[in-house]
Design a protein around this motif. Structure first.
Motif, PDB file in Angstrom:
ATOM      1  N   MET A  85       0.797  -1.218   0.000  1.00 23.82           N
ATOM      2  CA  MET A  85       0.000   0.000   0.000  1.00 23.82           C
ATOM      3  C   MET A  85       0.834   1.275   0.000  1.00 23.82           C
ATOM      4  O   MET A  85       0.385   2.316  -0.488  1.00 23.82           O
ATOM      5  CB  MET A  85      -0.879  -0.021   1.260  1.00 23.82           C
ATOM      6  CG  MET A  85      -1.931   1.046   1.344  1.00 23.82           C
ATOM      7  SD  MET A  85      -3.307   0.783   0.208  1.00 23.82           S
ATOM      8  CE  MET A  85      -3.147   2.189  -0.856  1.00 23.82           C
ATOM      9  N   VAL A 137      -0.835  -1.895  -5.672  1.00 25.52           N
ATOM     10  CA  VAL A 137      -1.652  -0.684  -5.735  1.00 25.52           C
ATOM     11  C   VAL A 137      -1.071   0.233  -6.808  1.00 25.52           C
ATOM     12  O   VAL A 137       0.002   0.809  -6.628  1.00 25.52           O
ATOM     13  CB  VAL A 137      -1.703   0.042  -4.382  1.00 25.52           C
ATOM     14  CG1 VAL A 137      -2.634   1.262  -4.472  1.00 25.52           C
ATOM     15  CG2 VAL A 137      -2.177  -0.899  -3.276  1.00 25.52           C
ATOM     16  N   SER A 139      -2.754   2.985  -9.926  1.00 28.90           N
ATOM     17  CA  SER A 139      -3.510   4.236  -9.895  1.00 28.90           C
ATOM     18  C   SER A 139      -4.169   4.433 -11.247  1.00 28.90           C
ATOM     19  O   SER A 139      -3.688   3.917 -12.266  1.00 28.90           O
ATOM     20  CB  SER A 139      -2.569   5.411  -9.608  1.00 28.90           C
ATOM     21  OG  SER A 139      -3.201   6.663  -9.837  1.00 28.90           O
ATOM     22  N   LYS A 156       3.484   4.224 -11.003  1.00 27.78           N
ATOM     23  CA  LYS A 156       2.236   3.470 -10.965  1.00 27.78           C
ATOM     24  C   LYS A 156       2.029   2.676 -12.256  1.00 27.78           C
ATOM     25  O   LYS A 156       1.474   1.573 -12.237  1.00 27.78           O
ATOM     26  CB  LYS A 156       1.060   4.399 -10.688  1.00 27.78           C
ATOM     27  CG  LYS A 156       1.090   5.000  -9.287  1.00 27.78           C
ATOM     28  CD  LYS A 156       1.136   3.908  -8.218  1.00 27.78           C
ATOM     29  CE  LYS A 156       1.102   4.459  -6.815  1.00 27.78           C
ATOM     30  NZ  LYS A 156       1.065   3.391  -5.777  1.00 27.78           N
ATOM     31  N   GLU A 179      -4.586  -6.394  -8.450  1.00 29.22           N
ATOM     32  CA  GLU A 179      -4.156  -5.000  -8.605  1.00 29.22           C
ATOM     33  C   GLU A 179      -5.308  -4.066  -8.244  1.00 29.22           C
ATOM     34  O   GLU A 179      -6.372  -4.113  -8.853  1.00 29.22           O
ATOM     35  CB  GLU A 179      -3.705  -4.735 -10.039  1.00 29.22           C
ATOM     36  CG  GLU A 179      -3.235  -3.310 -10.278  1.00 29.22           C
ATOM     37  CD  GLU A 179      -2.857  -3.043 -11.724  1.00 29.22           C
ATOM     38  OE1 GLU A 179      -2.643  -1.865 -12.075  1.00 29.22           O
ATOM     39  OE2 GLU A 179      -2.792  -4.017 -12.518  1.00 29.22           O
ATOM     40  N   LEU A 180      -5.078  -3.239  -7.245  1.00 33.80           N
ATOM     41  CA  LEU A 180      -6.037  -2.214  -6.850  1.00 33.80           C
ATOM     42  C   LEU A 180      -5.693  -0.938  -7.607  1.00 33.80           C
ATOM     43  O   LEU A 180      -4.551  -0.474  -7.567  1.00 33.80           O
ATOM     44  CB  LEU A 180      -5.956  -1.984  -5.344  1.00 33.80           C
ATOM     45  CG  LEU A 180      -6.831  -0.888  -4.744  1.00 33.80           C
ATOM     46  CD1 LEU A 180      -8.302  -1.160  -4.998  1.00 33.80           C
ATOM     47  CD2 LEU A 180      -6.550  -0.755  -3.248  1.00 33.80           C
TER      48      LEU A 180
END
Length: 255
Positions: A85, A137, A139, A156, A179-180
């Motif tokens: 994170m 994480v 974006s 990112k 993948e967030l």
């Protein structure tokens, strides 16, 4: 990724999205270990939520990552999920080295090398688990750049491709990659961004994320509705228009 009966380590969970996710996972009965650089923030979180454990970690320090991994695994040998994170974001002026170089180096160290170090520290343990997950994480800015944050956008984008590549490497093992992909969320990632009316409220974002994970346990990319505009611009054929709109309407950036 099942979101109950897990043991989850979330570095970067003393504030923002990480903290909100830690609380959401804990509310569902998971064992949650938070990580962060500041002991007082970890202690405050543990006092207010006794079911949550915590360790000190600085993902920009390779030795700190390994110490934290050893501590987490020793205290929680059933650990099966790591959420990478931690991240930073800064506005940069790339017209001169003085305007970007130090910031760019810090951003790459934290946002890209940090997750790489975390995976390196935990992967041997995770491969022994019958069902393990690494949550990366990225974006929305991995897919649509914001003019003022070049290094953040680039790190990112790298996390996105790292996620795609590791999914191929871990195929046939017990380790899955999720993948967030957050859009702009009301956090303190940039000064004043927590009050940005164009950003998605933190509580709404986390609620939507948890809903996706509950409905789609095999999901590869966690995409809330707000981020699809950024994620799929190129595929839709309106990428240039999306870039123009993002840079015309959101000077504060996206998570």
């Amino acid at each position: 990724m099942n979101i109950t009966d897990r043991t989850i380590f979330i570095p970067g969970a003393t504030s923002g999205i990480g903290r909100a996710l830690a609380l959401a996972f804990a509310e569902r009965g998971n064992t949650v270990i938070v990580g962060g650089r500041r002991t007082e923030l970890i202690d405050e979180l543990r006092r207010s939520h006794p079911a949550i454990d915590g360790v000190v970690i600085d993902v920009a320090d390779a030795a700190s990552v390994q110490r934290a991994a050893d501590e987490v695994i020793a205290r929680h040998p059933d650990l099966d999920t790591v959420v990478a994170m931690a991240g930073i974001m800064a506005a940069e002026d790339w017209t001169s080295p003085a305007g970007f170089l130090a910031s760019a180096e810090r951003t790459v160290e934290t946002n890209l090398l940090g997750p790489i170090r975390l995976i390196g520290a935990f992967i041997e343990h995770l491969l022994t688990c019958p069902d393990a997950t690494i949550v990366t994480v990225s974006s929305g800015l991995a897919f649509t750049p914001l003019r003022v944050t070049p290094s953040y956008n680039a790190t990112k984008a790298a996390i996105h491709m790292l996620s795609e590549s590791l999914r191929l490497q871990y195929e046939g093992t017990s380790v899955g990659i999720v993948e967030l992909v957050p859009p702009a969320v009301q956090t303190d990632l940039l000064p004043g961004h927590a009050e940005n009316p164009q950003a998605l409220p933190l509580e709404a974002f986390v609620a939507e994320v948890m809903g996706i994970l509950e409905r789609e346990p095999d999901v590869r990319e966690v995409l809330v509705d707000r981020v699809r505009f950024l994620r799929h611009g190129e595929a839709r054929g309106d990428y240039d228009e999306v870039v123009r709109m993002v840079n015309a309407t959101d000077p504060h950036g996206q998570r």
